[in-house]
Structure formats: C-alpha cells, structure tokens
Design a protein around this motif. Structure first.
Motif, PDB file in Angstrom:
ATOM      1  N   UNK A  25     -20.013  11.521   2.429  1.00  0.00           N
ATOM      2  CA  UNK A  25     -18.760  11.230   3.140  1.00  0.00           C
ATOM      3  C   UNK A  25     -17.869  12.468   3.145  1.00  0.00           C
ATOM      4  N   UNK A  26     -17.381  12.796   4.310  1.00  0.00           N
ATOM      5  CA  UNK A  26     -16.498  13.966   4.412  1.00  0.00           C
ATOM      6  C   UNK A  26     -15.054  13.497   4.588  1.00  0.00           C
ATOM      7  N   UNK A  27     -14.170  14.051   3.787  1.00  0.00           N
ATOM      8  CA  UNK A  27     -12.748  13.700   3.897  1.00  0.00           C
ATOM      9  C   UNK A  27     -12.008  14.897   4.488  1.00  0.00           C
ATOM     10  N   UNK A  28     -11.540  14.780   5.720  1.00  0.00           N
ATOM     11  CA  UNK A  28     -10.780  15.907   6.284  1.00  0.00           C
ATOM     12  C   UNK A  28      -9.395  15.984   5.637  1.00  0.00           C
ATOM     13  N   UNK A  29      -8.973  17.192   5.361  1.00  0.00           N
ATOM     14  CA  UNK A  29      -7.679  17.411   4.705  1.00  0.00           C
ATOM     15  C   UNK A  29      -7.016  18.595   5.406  1.00  0.00           C
ATOM     16  N   UNK A  30      -5.721  18.589   5.504  1.00  0.00           N
ATOM     17  CA  UNK A  30      -5.038  19.831   5.879  1.00  0.00           C
ATOM     18  C   UNK A  30      -3.912  20.001   4.885  1.00  0.00           C
ATOM     19  N   UNK A  31      -4.152  20.813   3.880  1.00  0.00           N
ATOM     20  CA  UNK A  31      -3.076  21.000   2.908  1.00  0.00           C
ATOM     21  C   UNK A  31      -3.048  22.438   2.420  1.00  0.00           C
ATOM     22  N   UNK A  32      -1.839  22.950   2.363  1.00  0.00           N
ATOM     23  CA  UNK A  32      -1.620  24.317   1.895  1.00  0.00           C
ATOM     24  C   UNK A  32      -1.970  24.394   0.414  1.00  0.00           C
ATOM     25  N   UNK A  33      -2.898  25.274   0.083  1.00  0.00           N
ATOM     26  CA  UNK A  33      -3.352  25.393  -1.302  1.00  0.00           C
ATOM     27  C   UNK A  33      -2.214  25.838  -2.231  1.00  0.00           C
ATOM     28  N   UNK A  34      -1.235  26.539  -1.675  1.00  0.00           N
ATOM     29  CA  UNK A  34      -0.112  27.014  -2.501  1.00  0.00           C
ATOM     30  C   UNK A  34       1.101  26.069  -2.434  1.00  0.00           C
ATOM     31  N   UNK A  35       0.834  24.816  -2.075  1.00  0.00           N
ATOM     32  CA  UNK A  35       1.915  23.839  -1.890  1.00  0.00           C
ATOM     33  C   UNK A  35       2.819  23.728  -3.130  1.00  0.00           C
ATOM     34  N   UNK A  36       2.201  23.639  -4.303  1.00  0.00           N
ATOM     35  CA  UNK A  36       2.977  23.462  -5.541  1.00  0.00           C
ATOM     36  C   UNK A  36       3.836  24.695  -5.814  1.00  0.00           C
ATOM     37  N   UNK A  37       3.221  25.852  -5.627  1.00  0.00           N
ATOM     38  CA  UNK A  37       3.940  27.122  -5.838  1.00  0.00           C
ATOM     39  C   UNK A  37       5.100  27.253  -4.854  1.00  0.00           C
TER      40      UNK A  37
END
Lengths: 120, 237
Positions: free
Chosen positions: B1-13
């Motif tokens: 199963x593939x879960x598409x995501x669009x999230x900035x890896x540096x979101x927390x920073x």
C-alpha cells in the motif's frame, strides 16, 4: 554535513504521516523529493538514513530519493525556465533578477507499507 | 500500500523558527544571521560592528554558534554584551545552528533590553544556508582570499542571503582576486543580492554596513507597526 539531521527529520515526518494502525516496522519504503539547489549529497543521506533507521523503528525501510530540477521565473519578463547550471540568468531577457519556484526544499512524498502486514 | 504525502521535512524546524521570529518581533529586535566559510572574518567583523553600534546607542547581543569551544565568545568580552554560546557538539556536532538552538538561546538573553541580535553561524558555506532560524536577514561574508568562484560553488548560500559582505578588502594589493569578476559572479547567482565591500580591520565600508543594519531595523519596525495598525483596522471594522 547536514544529511544526518535531514535523515532524522525524514524519520520524524514519516512517523507523523503514518496512519494510526500502521507500525513503522511495516514501512518498506520512504520517498522524498529534494531540490537540486539544496546541495544534499544523496548517497550520504541514504547512508545516514540506514544508520538511524533501526533505532528509529523503520528498520525494514529503504529511503528513495528523487531530485527536482531548478525552475525559475524572471522578475523582469515573467518567463519561466529550467536551470542547467547554477547561473541564475533569464535566457529570454538576460536579467539576473529571478526567483526560484521549484528545486528547493526537502519534501516527504510517499510511504509504502508492506502488503502482507496491511492485509491483516 | 502506498500512502501519498506532501510534507516539508523541515516542518518542525520551520515551526520553531516562526516562534523565534514572533519573539523577535514582540521585542522589536532586528536579528541577522551571519554566515561564511571558516576564517572569513565573521567574529572580527562582529566585534567591530557591535562596538560601533554601541557608540550609536544600540544594544546588541550575540548567539555564537560553534561545534565546540568558547574561543569566539571570549572575543566579545571587552564589549560587555550578552553572548550565548551555542555549541552543537551535544547535538551530534551539527554543522549549522538550528532553530532549536536559537530558541534555547533566547531564554538566556535580556530581550527587552536589546535592539540587535547577531547569530554567528558555524563556519560553512553549505549547511547553514538550508535552515530558517526566524532571522530578519541573512548575510554572507565572503573574504577576498577565498577567490571569485565561491558563488557558483555554493549557490544556495548566495541565493538565500540578502547581503554579501566582501571582506578583507585591505588585502586586495596582495591577492590575485579580481573584485569585478567576483561581483559579476555574485550577480549571476543572485541578481537581487546587495554587495558591500568591507574591511573590519581598517574600517573600509563599515559605515555602509552600519547604515544597512540601522535602516533594516527601522524598516522592520515600520512593517510591524503597519501590521499592528492593519490588524486594528480589520478587527474594528
């Protein structure tokens, strides 16, 4: 050498993106898109990801990286263009006042879960 | 199963950097992130800059980023200003100052008694360019002995900054570096980058740099006042 830090951030974001019932140990692939402008050494990032994945609960996963070419829009003539080398000059009007619209940043794009685990 | 995501890896920073920025703006601080190669002259420049700003009545503090040691921090001691040493060795020897380090440093500074904070980043033209810390401006110091080719080799750094200080210009008679070529290369990487030629040692370009800082602070103060004023109009209409 910020690849270790990026690997840690990728793992954190991947964990946050997992559906509640899915454990990170069942993740087989984590895919990220990296802008060419970011100067990330992809081999080093994969190496760092592999170094931390077990302790982070993603032991069965591999990191897949796709790079994104740099695209700009000229602030003078408003035309867009792709950069082949790091010379930020508009090929249409030769202005050097351009803004980058693609090819910058690290984005988590897809997580793959092992099929047999999700069928349970 | 593939879960598409669009999230900035540096979101927390980035989220922490935005918190830092909100703190800066509440206290009407102007915060500048200074970056360069090791040895380009960041500390010498800052010691001179802060001494001059102090004479003009401005209150400054420094967040001093290093992997280890307090050598640079100690150089500020004659100025009697607040300096927070931010060493990354306890965090795995990170090659850049992160927003979490700035956030921690802010807890140790007398924010209500300051006008400027300078973040002296770790000497490195690659990694520090990647991370937003909440600063108002990013400045890269490029010393003449480093040569004309650095903008092409480290484009992200020169793209991210608003100002390049070409430093150690007092050494020009002894070097092969051609300033016109260097300026052309800076323009080819970032046509919107401001450039000031400077020598902290003999004082060349210092007034231009100080004006840039003071004007930047005024513009920032004005922008915040206008935002507050607009918010007031919106809330009462």
């Amino acid at each position: 050498m910020h690849e270790l830090y990026l690997a840690e951030c990728i793992v954190k974001q991947a964990r946050a993106a997992l559906p509640q019932r899915v454990h990170s140990i069942n993740v087989s692939e984590v895919k990220v898109r990296i802008g060419e402008l970011d100067a990330v050494v992809t081999d080093t990032l994969v190496f760092m990801y592999d170094a931390i994945k077990s302790e982070s609960g993603f032991a069965n996963s591999r990191l897949v990286i796709e790079t994104e070419a740099i695209f700009c829009i000229c602030n003078e003539c408003a035309k867009s263009f792709e950069l082949a080398e790091p010379l930020f000059m508009c090929p249409h009007c030769l202005s050097t006042s351009v803004r980058v619209v693609r090819g910058r940043g690290v984005t988590l794009t897809e997580i793959t879960i092992q099929e047999k685990e999700t069928a349970e | 199963m593939k879960i598409p995501v669009v999230s900035n890896v540096l979101e927390e920073s980035d989220a922490l950097a935005k918190k830092n920025r909100a703190t800066f703006d509440v206290h009407n601080l102007f915060v500048v992130n200074i970056m360069s190669s090791p040895g380009a002259g960041k500390t010498t420049l800052l010691v001179r800059t802060i001494a001059e700003l102090k004479q003009k009545g401005y209150r400054c503090a420094v967040i001093e980023g290093d992997i280890t040691s307090t050598i640079d921090s100690e150089r500020f001691s004659p100025l009697e200003i607040s300096v927070v040493q931010a060493n990354t060795a306890p965090f795995g020897g990170d090659c850049h100052v992160g927003s979490h380090l700035v956030h921690a440093a802010l807890q140790m500074l007398p924010l209500a008694e300051l006008d400027f904070i300078f973040i002296e980043n770790i000497g490195n033209l690659v990694c520090p360019a990647e991370f937003y810390l909440g600063e108002h401006k990013k400045v890269v110091v490029l010393s003449l002995p480093e040569g004309e080719d650095k903008p092409m080799k480290y484009p992200l750094m020169f793209r991210e900054c608003q100002l390049c200080l070409v430093s150690k210009t007092d050494l020009l008679p002894f070097l092969d570096t051609d300033i016109a070529t260097l300026r052309r290369n800076l323009d080819l990487v970032n046509g919107d980058l401001e450039v000031i030629e400077i020598s902290a040692k003999v004082g060349i370009g210092l007034e231009n740099w100080l004006s840039w800082l003071v004007n930047g602070k005024s513009a920032q103060h004005l922008a915040i006042s206008q935002n507050k004023s607009n918010a007031g109009i919106t809330s009462t209409s």
